[in-house]
Design a protein around this motif. Structure first.
Motif, PDB file in Angstrom:
ATOM      1  N   SER A  63       0.828  -1.210   0.000  1.00  0.00           N
ATOM      2  CA  SER A  63       0.000   0.000   0.000  1.00  0.00           C
ATOM      3  C   SER A  63       0.858   1.254   0.000  1.00  0.00           C
ATOM      4  O   SER A  63       0.489   2.272  -0.598  1.00  0.00           O
ATOM      5  N   LEU A  64       2.022   1.186   0.638  1.00  0.00           N
ATOM      6  CA  LEU A  64       2.926   2.334   0.641  1.00  0.00           C
ATOM      7  C   LEU A  64       3.510   2.568  -0.747  1.00  0.00           C
ATOM      8  O   LEU A  64       3.710   3.714  -1.163  1.00  0.00           O
ATOM      9  N   ASP A  65       3.782   1.497  -1.479  1.00  0.00           N
ATOM     10  CA  ASP A  65       4.260   1.652  -2.857  1.00  0.00           C
ATOM     11  C   ASP A  65       3.207   2.340  -3.724  1.00  0.00           C
ATOM     12  O   ASP A  65       3.535   3.180  -4.568  1.00  0.00           O
ATOM     13  N   LEU A  66       1.950   1.991  -3.518  1.00  0.00           N
ATOM     14  CA  LEU A  66       0.871   2.642  -4.276  1.00  0.00           C
ATOM     15  C   LEU A  66       0.719   4.099  -3.875  1.00  0.00           C
ATOM     16  O   LEU A  66       0.377   4.948  -4.707  1.00  0.00           O
ATOM     17  N   ARG A  67       0.982   4.400  -2.600  1.00  0.00           N
ATOM     18  CA  ARG A  67       0.934   5.797  -2.172  1.00  0.00           C
ATOM     19  C   ARG A  67       2.013   6.604  -2.890  1.00  0.00           C
ATOM     20  O   ARG A  67       1.769   7.740  -3.325  1.00  0.00           O
ATOM     21  N   GLN A 122       3.539  10.379  -7.334  1.00  0.00           N
ATOM     22  CA  GLN A 122       4.277  10.619  -8.566  1.00  0.00           C
ATOM     23  C   GLN A 122       3.336  11.038  -9.688  1.00  0.00           C
ATOM     24  O   GLN A 122       3.675  11.872 -10.535  1.00  0.00           O
ATOM     25  N   GLY A 123       2.114  10.484  -9.695  1.00  0.00           N
ATOM     26  CA  GLY A 123       1.133  10.892 -10.691  1.00  0.00           C
ATOM     27  C   GLY A 123       0.737  12.349 -10.552  1.00  0.00           C
ATOM     28  O   GLY A 123       0.462  13.029 -11.559  1.00  0.00           O
ATOM     29  N   GLU A 124       0.726  12.847  -9.321  1.00  0.00           N
ATOM     30  CA  GLU A 124       0.407  14.266  -9.104  1.00  0.00           C
ATOM     31  C   GLU A 124       1.487  15.160  -9.716  1.00  0.00           C
ATOM     32  O   GLU A 124       1.186  16.233 -10.252  1.00  0.00           O
ATOM     33  N   ILE A 125       2.735  14.737  -9.652  1.00  0.00           N
ATOM     34  CA  ILE A 125       3.811  15.524 -10.266  1.00  0.00           C
ATOM     35  C   ILE A 125       3.638  15.558 -11.777  1.00  0.00           C
ATOM     36  O   ILE A 125       3.787  16.609 -12.422  1.00  0.00           O
ATOM     37  N   THR A 126       3.330  14.405 -12.354  1.00  0.00           N
ATOM     38  CA  THR A 126       3.108  14.349 -13.803  1.00  0.00           C
ATOM     39  C   THR A 126       1.952  15.250 -14.214  1.00  0.00           C
ATOM     40  O   THR A 126       2.031  15.993 -15.199  1.00  0.00           O
ATOM     41  N   ASP A 134       6.499  10.133   4.743  1.00  0.00           N
ATOM     42  CA  ASP A 134       5.472   9.447   5.529  1.00  0.00           C
ATOM     43  C   ASP A 134       5.479   7.944   5.252  1.00  0.00           C
ATOM     44  O   ASP A 134       5.288   7.136   6.166  1.00  0.00           O
ATOM     45  N   ALA A 135       5.690   7.574   3.983  1.00  0.00           N
ATOM     46  CA  ALA A 135       5.731   6.156   3.635  1.00  0.00           C
ATOM     47  C   ALA A 135       6.946   5.483   4.277  1.00  0.00           C
ATOM     48  O   ALA A 135       6.856   4.359   4.788  1.00  0.00           O
TER      49      ALA A 135
END
Length: 437
Positions: free
Chosen positions: A65-69, A74-78, A138-139
């Motif tokens: 779940s942390l990897d998905l976070r 990263q999608g927000e940066i894109t 946080d992750a």
């Protein structure tokens, strides 16, 4: 006295210089799950700490779940780097009820593009990157806490197993005393009251054993829940840590930052990025357009060009900037207080470790050997009729209590080590401990 004062001043200066350094945290809060190789043929009934860590790393749902976070951040940066799309506009005018069809109509087609000026797109990326840094930290902290929690529960179960064994020894000692008194009663050398006291002590030992067994089962369930395993597990009890060497390592590697300080730093970076974006968004964007118009009546075409620029008569983000400036200053004040509290937490943690070390040293070097020798001596004296049973009872209780206390101190020392690791985000005692069979 003066030497101790100098030592205290020196330690305080070291703590201040360490804790007031810039809190980067780049090499901290790294849970060593990744370095744990797959363990082949793990025995689910008796587990070592590396085997437990492997089970948690492969079966606990928190880590994926942390990897998905991270992927979401990263999608927000894109997304923040995406430019505005051009706009296609078509107009149809000059159509009236009096004119049949579209003979007098005017058809226009234009294409416009908004241009973000003054670094607005870069400012959005800064906000997204700052939020990604916070999400990444946080992750890392969450994975680090899971690693620490695994060790905490492992040590708790190991402690419970030792308590269980000690309670069996205590029952055995109480049963031996009851048997000895019964023999002496048969020989006419002991009173019935002594047997009653011994039987009462045996009942107390068995009652305490029941409580220890409940604690043992609770520790089993707590540990197995980290990977949904069988709650009937046992662990290999690790050897007692070398208290002094661990203390020396901690003193030499005092944390230069705590999670509170780094969290505040990350939040401050987010606020600065948001302020930069708000300042950039207060500037107008430029929109350029071009197209052509066709008059159906005379079949004439004409090109058109346009430019659009909002008039910045009023600062639309003045209140936002004021609010963000106040928030940044508030974070600065909170960080100063957090530095003071971090220094106090490190100092008190080290003091607690020294206290536990001193007590553990006293138990091993003086108290336990004396208690064991005293109990053996009084047992001989009681069997020979030269000592009342009450003295033997007191010696037995003292020996049992000191054995339990040593086990409690070992657990308290390990828990304090983990508390220091949780505070500073650095592993102070590696998980590859030597284990006792």
């Amino acid at each position: 006295m003066k030497g101790r004062l100098y030592t205290l001043v020196l330690l305080t200066l070291l703590l201040l210089s360490a804790l007031t350094a810039p809190a980067s945290g780049s090499d901290r809060w790294e849970a060593p799950f990744a370095i744990i190789e797959a363990t082949v043929g793990v025995d689910d009934s008796v587990l070592t700490l590396p085997e437990l860590l492997h089970l948690v790393a492969t079966r606990n749902p928190l880590l994926p779940s942390l990897d998905l976070r991270r992927e979401a951040a990263q999608g927000e940066i894109t997304q923040a780097g995406v430019r505005p799309n051009p706009e296609l506009e078509a107009e149809l005018g000059g159509v009236t009820w009096d004119t049949p069809g579209f003979d007098e109509s005017e058809i226009g087609v234009s294409l416009s593009q908004e241009f973000e000026l003054f670094g607005q797109r870069g400012a959005r990326r800064k906000v997204a990157e700052a939020e990604w840094q916070t999400s990444e930290f946080d992750a890392r902290v969450a994975a680090f806490d899971l690693y620490l929690e695994t060790r905490v529960r492992y040590f708790a179960l190991a402690h419970a197993q030792v308590q269980y064994d000690l309670s069996d020894i205590s029952i055995g000692l109480a049963e031996d005393i009851v048997a000895t008194i019964q023999q002496r009663i048969e020989q006419g050398a002991a009173l019935q009251s002594e047997l009653l006291l011994a039987q009462l002590e045996l009942q107390r030992a068995r009652l305490a054993s029941g409580e220890v067994e409940l604690d043992f089962e609770t520790a089993q369930i707590s540990l197995a829940s980290l990977w949904a395993g069988d709650p009937g597990i046992r662990v290999v009890v690790p050897a007692e840590p070398d208290f002094k060497s661990v203390l020396d390592r901690i003193t030499e590697s005092i944390a230069d930052s705590t999670r509170e300080l780094i969290t505040l730093d990350r939040h401050r970076e987010e606020l600065k990025a948001q302020r930069y974006l708000a300042d950039a968004e207060a500037k107008p964007n430029l929109t350029l357009s071009s197209g052509y118009t066709r008059l159906v009546a005379d079949k004439s075409n004409s090109l058109m060009f346009g430019i659009s620029l909002p008039l910045p008569f009023r600062d639309q983000n003045h209140g936002v900037l004021q609010s963000l400036d106040a928030e940044i200053q508030r974070i600065d004040f909170e960080r100063r207080q957090a530095q003071i509290e971090s220094m106090a937490a490190v100092a008190s943690g080290l003091a607690r470790l020294r206290q536990l070390n001193n007590r553990h040293t006293a138990l091993n070097a003086e108290l336990l050997p004396t208690a064991e020798e005293t109990y053996q001596t009084m047992q001989v004296l009681y069997q020979s009729g030269r000592l009342p049973y009450t003295n033997l009872l007191e010696a037995n209780r003292a020996l049992v209590e000191l054995r339990f206390e040593r086990n409690d101190i070992v657990l308290a020392f390990r828990e304090q080590i983990i508390a220091m690791e949780r505070l500073g985000g650095k592993i102070l005692q590696a998980h590859e401990e030597t284990n006792n069979d």
